[in-house]
Structure formats: C-alpha cells, structure tokens
Design an enzyme around this catalytic site. Structure first.
Site, PDB file in Angstrom:
ATOM      1  N   CYS A 153       0.520  -5.216  -7.032  1.00 22.61           N
ATOM      2  CA  CYS A 153       0.832  -6.380  -6.191  1.00 22.61           C
ATOM      3  C   CYS A 153       0.221  -7.659  -6.784  1.00 22.61           C
ATOM      4  CB  CYS A 153       0.388  -6.150  -4.752  1.00 22.61           C
ATOM      5  SG  CYS A 153       1.153  -7.300  -3.580  1.00 22.61           S
ATOM      6  N   HIS A 185       2.830  -1.333  -3.132  1.00 26.57           N
ATOM      7  CA  HIS A 185       1.530  -0.668  -2.955  1.00 26.57           C
ATOM      8  C   HIS A 185       1.702   0.853  -2.985  1.00 26.57           C
ATOM      9  CE1 HIS A 185      -1.071  -4.115  -1.924  1.00 26.57           C
ATOM     10  NE2 HIS A 185       0.045  -4.650  -1.462  1.00 26.57           N
ATOM     11  N   GLU A 218      -0.571   3.050  -3.015  1.00 25.25           N
ATOM     12  CA  GLU A 218      -1.703   3.708  -2.370  1.00 25.25           C
ATOM     13  C   GLU A 218      -1.511   3.959  -0.874  1.00 25.25           C
ATOM     14  OE1 GLU A 218      -2.809  -0.733  -2.271  1.00 25.25           O
ATOM     15  OE2 GLU A 218      -1.607   0.649  -3.467  1.00 25.25           O
ATOM     16  N   GLY A 232     -26.187  14.461  11.904  1.00 22.51           N
ATOM     17  CA  GLY A 232     -24.841  14.078  11.495  1.00 22.51           C
ATOM     18  C   GLY A 232     -24.476  14.657  10.141  1.00 22.51           C
TER      19      GLY A 232
END
Length: 510
Positions: A79, A168, A170, A224
C-alpha cells in the site's frame, strides 16, 4: 544467527497483522519504526514496507530510501510502501477518482513466483486514497483490479527482487493474502521456515543462561498466561535461582490464589504466596474513582513485592512477562500512545528497585506465548485462560470495593465462567467477566420483595484485544446463566448483558 524479516512501520493500523502473518509462516520477524537504522547482516532475509495513514505527497510523509534498502535484500512494499516505491523510482502517485476502499477482485497479468498458486479473480482488500497513475520505467505489472491498473508490480531487473502490492495481503478479507506473503518469504527471500515453538524455547533458554549466569531472578507472578510462561522459561534456564512472588490482592477470582499456587507447585516453580487481602481492602476503602483504585492497588503491590524481594539475598534481576504488543506500543512511529488506563503500563518496578530486566517473551504475540507454553507442558486450563486485568475485580466493581462486594462478584463470575466452559463457549470468547454495578433494583423472590444488586455480563471476541466485538452468546445460555446467578448468589436479583463493541466502548467498564 537465526534468519529474520524486518517490517518497517509507517504507522499503519495493520502493521501487527503483517507480523502475525509472517510468524504464522514460521519465519521470525520484527517491527521497527521506519526511521530506525538497519543493520544489514547475514540474518536479514528481507524487508517489508507497511501501509500508512499518510499520503506519499504529504510534506511530513514518512520516508525511507527504498533503493538503498533494496541494494541489500529483497523488499516488499504494501500500500503506502508500494506508492513510496513508485514515487521514488520516478512514477506518478496522486489522489484520483480511481481510489479504492474495501473488497476488489485481482486480475493476474502474468505468472510470477509472488502470485504462485493464487487463483484468478482472488479477492483482495484495498484501503487507500492515493493511487499510482503511472509506473516507473523498468517495472512490470503483475496484477490489476477493475479500478486499479497497478494492483501488484515488480522491478524488472534487479540484484535483489523488489515487489509491490497496492492492496493489504495481511488482512482477513484478502482471501489468499497469506499465500502471497508466504510466496515472498519462501520463493523470494528463501526463508527456511524453521522458527517454531521448540526452536524458540531452545534459543531462549540458551540466551537466558548467558544473560543470567549465576545470578538470582525475582519475579512477580499473577497466574496469567504471560507471567507463567515467562517464569517457566526462566526456571528452565536457572532452576531454583528464580524466586516467584504471588500476591493475593483480595480482588482475584474465586479460589484463584490457592489454585494458582497449586499449579505452580505442580509445574515445579519456586513461588512464595503472600496473602495481603486485608491490606488492599484498607487501601481501597472509600475510593470510587477508577484511576484512584488502580493507583492504590499498583502502589501497594509494589510495596509488598519490594518487601518480599528484599528478603531474598543477592537478587539483581527482575523477570517480567512483557509481550510484543507492549513493546510495539512503546516504540511506535509516533512515540508511546497516550495512557488510556494506567494498568496497561508495563514496568514501574525496575525504577523502584534498580534491577536489570529479564523478558523472555518480549518478541512474542499472545497466541505464540500459548503455543510456547503448550510446548513447555504447562496445563491447558491455565494457558487458555482469558486475559484478566492487573487490578482484578476492583475495576469490575463499579464504585467502592468492599470484601462483601468482592465475594458477591467472585461467586457470580465463577458461575458465569463455569457455564461458558460447560456449554463449550469459553474457547470461542476472547475475554469474559461479570461486573457488579452500583445499582440496586426491586425484585420478587417467592413472596418476598428484594432490593439487591445488578450484575452485567461481558463477553467479547477479538484477535489481540485492540478491537473487540460483543460475543453473540445463545439466548438459551444467557437465560440459564441469569437464573443460575440470581438463584445462587444472595444479594444479586438482576442480570444484564453488555452488547457494546470496542471501540467506542472498552472491554473493561473501568
């Protein structure tokens, strides 16, 4: 030296998605600001130029010398990166009526290794105001769309290949975009695709052994995913010289303190538990402002952690579960973003304690952390846990935090989480939790009138937490969990469901 791809960040909202796609191809990559000096060593296999919110014709547009980069390695411009390449090599880029947003169908103009096995009329995602009106001399068109004559192109003659895509690859909506990126990594850059969880673990453990030597590491553990995986890697490198500290701040989930300590013992980690509930409740008394609550918890946690750490003789290193999105945020093109919530900030302890940092997960995304954890043998129920905020239930209790309110919310949250797991919905949700509202309402139970609290249930779907949509949980499930909470948690007589997305709402209420 392990091979890598560099992604030069020009400020695009999609830059992290490029990195994730490259990592999924088992190729290591790093995101760096476009203005950072690049070391061209043998490990660097290629460079990807990201998109950008800027126009290449803006006076303050971010610029790199594409020709200089391409003199050393293959380059792929995406892009803005494609437009910058076209302009620097003598092409014409301008705002025109041919701009495209959204889905488009790509017409292949010639066979090329970049588009190998990509189908004709493959859907791609456009997002640009500028367009390339004229290609520079010496470039060949590889693909077009109905409105764009130069959707993909390359330099005809080169020492190293130079490719450009106006779309794009991705993003999810470019159906075969990851195949195109794979072709660039494998067919163009000749990457070996050997960056796996096992590879990461062996490399990281070796690096940790060199960094730490015979020194001791202290680390705050939260139960976590990130802190547990980081601690397990450090433990694998130095064993009992890692000293973990797990503080019960009084706003953990139901039975979490005991369960997490038992899991750590099972894994073999050297962890000390500190029951500090009463201290935190005292510091939270009369505080209703969300930021004041966060700061009170953070400040008290540092005091307790520092006190416990000082009991360990000869500690000079601090372990942390920092992951790559935290790092990217702090080195973004435009500098660190404005602080939205203080509990998102990583750190605080090093300044106070003058300790050197050990961050084994610094270059991993969350999903990669989970894969590494699985490779390390960490129990799946811990690895798949939803993210949980640092201040815990304190920011899910709107208004003042009291032990009684914590107990109410712990019970409601426990029932909600258990129901999600029992109905096989837990893994399809990014994050879920119950919020205790500072609202009482009239209800009827049997022949009795009640005047009790309201709980809001929150569940969102997301990839990385940056954006999120409310989870469309089945109505039958919501009806069942509402009845379950109201019938079993004395003090709650009303349950509501939050259907706000992020943005404009946040995932947490405070």
């Amino acid at each position: 030296m392990a091979e890598k791809i560099l992604i030069l960040d020009f400020g695009s909202q999609y830059t992290q998605l490029i990195a994730r796609a490259v990592r999924e191809a088992n190729v290591y990559c790093e995101i760096v600001p476009y203005h950072k000096k690049i070391e061209f060593d043998s490990s660097l296999k290629g460079i990807i130029l990201s998109g950008s919110p800027f126009s290449v014709n803006d006076a303050n547009a971010p610029i790199v010398n594409v020709q200089e980069l391409n003199a050393h390695v293959p380059v792929l411009g995406i892009c803005y990166g494609a437009q910058l390449t076209a302009k620097q090599f003598g092409g014409s880029v301008a705002n025109s009526n041919k701009r495209e947003y959204g889905r488009a169908l790509m017409h292949k103009q010639q066979d090329d290794i970049l588009l190998r096995d990509v189908t004709e009329l493959s859907q791609v995602w456009m997002s640009h105001a500028d367009t390339i009106l004229e290609l520079p001399a010496g470039f060949d068109v590889l693909a077009t769309t109905e409105n764009i004559p130069y959707a993909a192109f390359k330099k005809s003659e080169y020492t190293f290949p130079l490719y450009c895509l106006q779309f794009h690859p991705e993003v999810y909506h470019s159906i075969e975009g990851k195949k195109i990126l794979h072709n660039f990594l494998v067919n163009v850059c000749h990457c070996a695709q050997d960056w796996t969880s096992a590879h990461f673990i062996s490399d990281t453990v070796d690096r940790l052994k060199k960094q730490i030597g015979k020194r001791k590491v202290v680390m705050a553990l939260s139960g976590g995913v990130d802190s547990t995986v980081a601690a397990t890697l450090i433990h694998k490198a130095i064993g009992k010289k890692l000293f973990g500290i797990f503080v019960d701040n009084g706003v953990l989930r139901k039975d979490e303190y005991e369960e997490v300590l038992a899991t750590y013992k099972k894994i073999g980690l050297n962890v000390t538990g500190v029951d500090a509930k009463k201290i935190f409740y005292k510091k939270l008394k009369d505080k209703t402002d969300p930021e004041e609550k966060r700061k009170a918890i953070g400040k008290q946690f540092i005091k307790i952690f520092q006190r416990e750490a000082e009991r360990i003789q000869g500690v000079s290193l601090l372990g942390q579960g920092t992951i790559y999105p935290d790092v990217i945020e702090s080195i973004s093109v435009h500098g660190p973003s404005q602080t939205i919530k203080s509990h998102h900030n990583v750190g605080g302890l090093p300044k106070k304690m003058h300790l050197e940092l050990v961050e084994p997960l610094r270059y991993l995304f969350k999903d990669e952390v989970r894969r590494v954890g699985a490779e390390l043998g960490i129990p799946d129920d811990l690895l798949q846990r939803h993210p949980f905020p640092g201040p815990g239930l304190a920011i899910r209790i709107l208004g003042e935090v009291t032990p009684e309110k914590v107990q109410l919310l712990q019970q409601a949250d426990y029932l909600y989480t258990k129901a999600l797991k029992d109905h096989k919905l837990y893994s399809s949700v990014w994050q879920a939790g119950a919020i205790l509202l500072p609202v009482k309402s009239v209800g009827v139970m049997g022949d009795e009138r009640t005047y009790e609290f309201t709980v809001a249930l929150r569940a969102v779907t997301s990839v990385d937490g940056m954006t999120a949509d409310w989870a469309h949980l089945p109505y039958d499930f919501l009806a069942d969990i509402s009845n379950d909470i109201i019938n079993n948690v004395k003090g709650i007589n009303r349950v509501v469901y939050d259907i706000s997305s992020k943005p404009p709402a946040t995932i947490e209420w405070e």
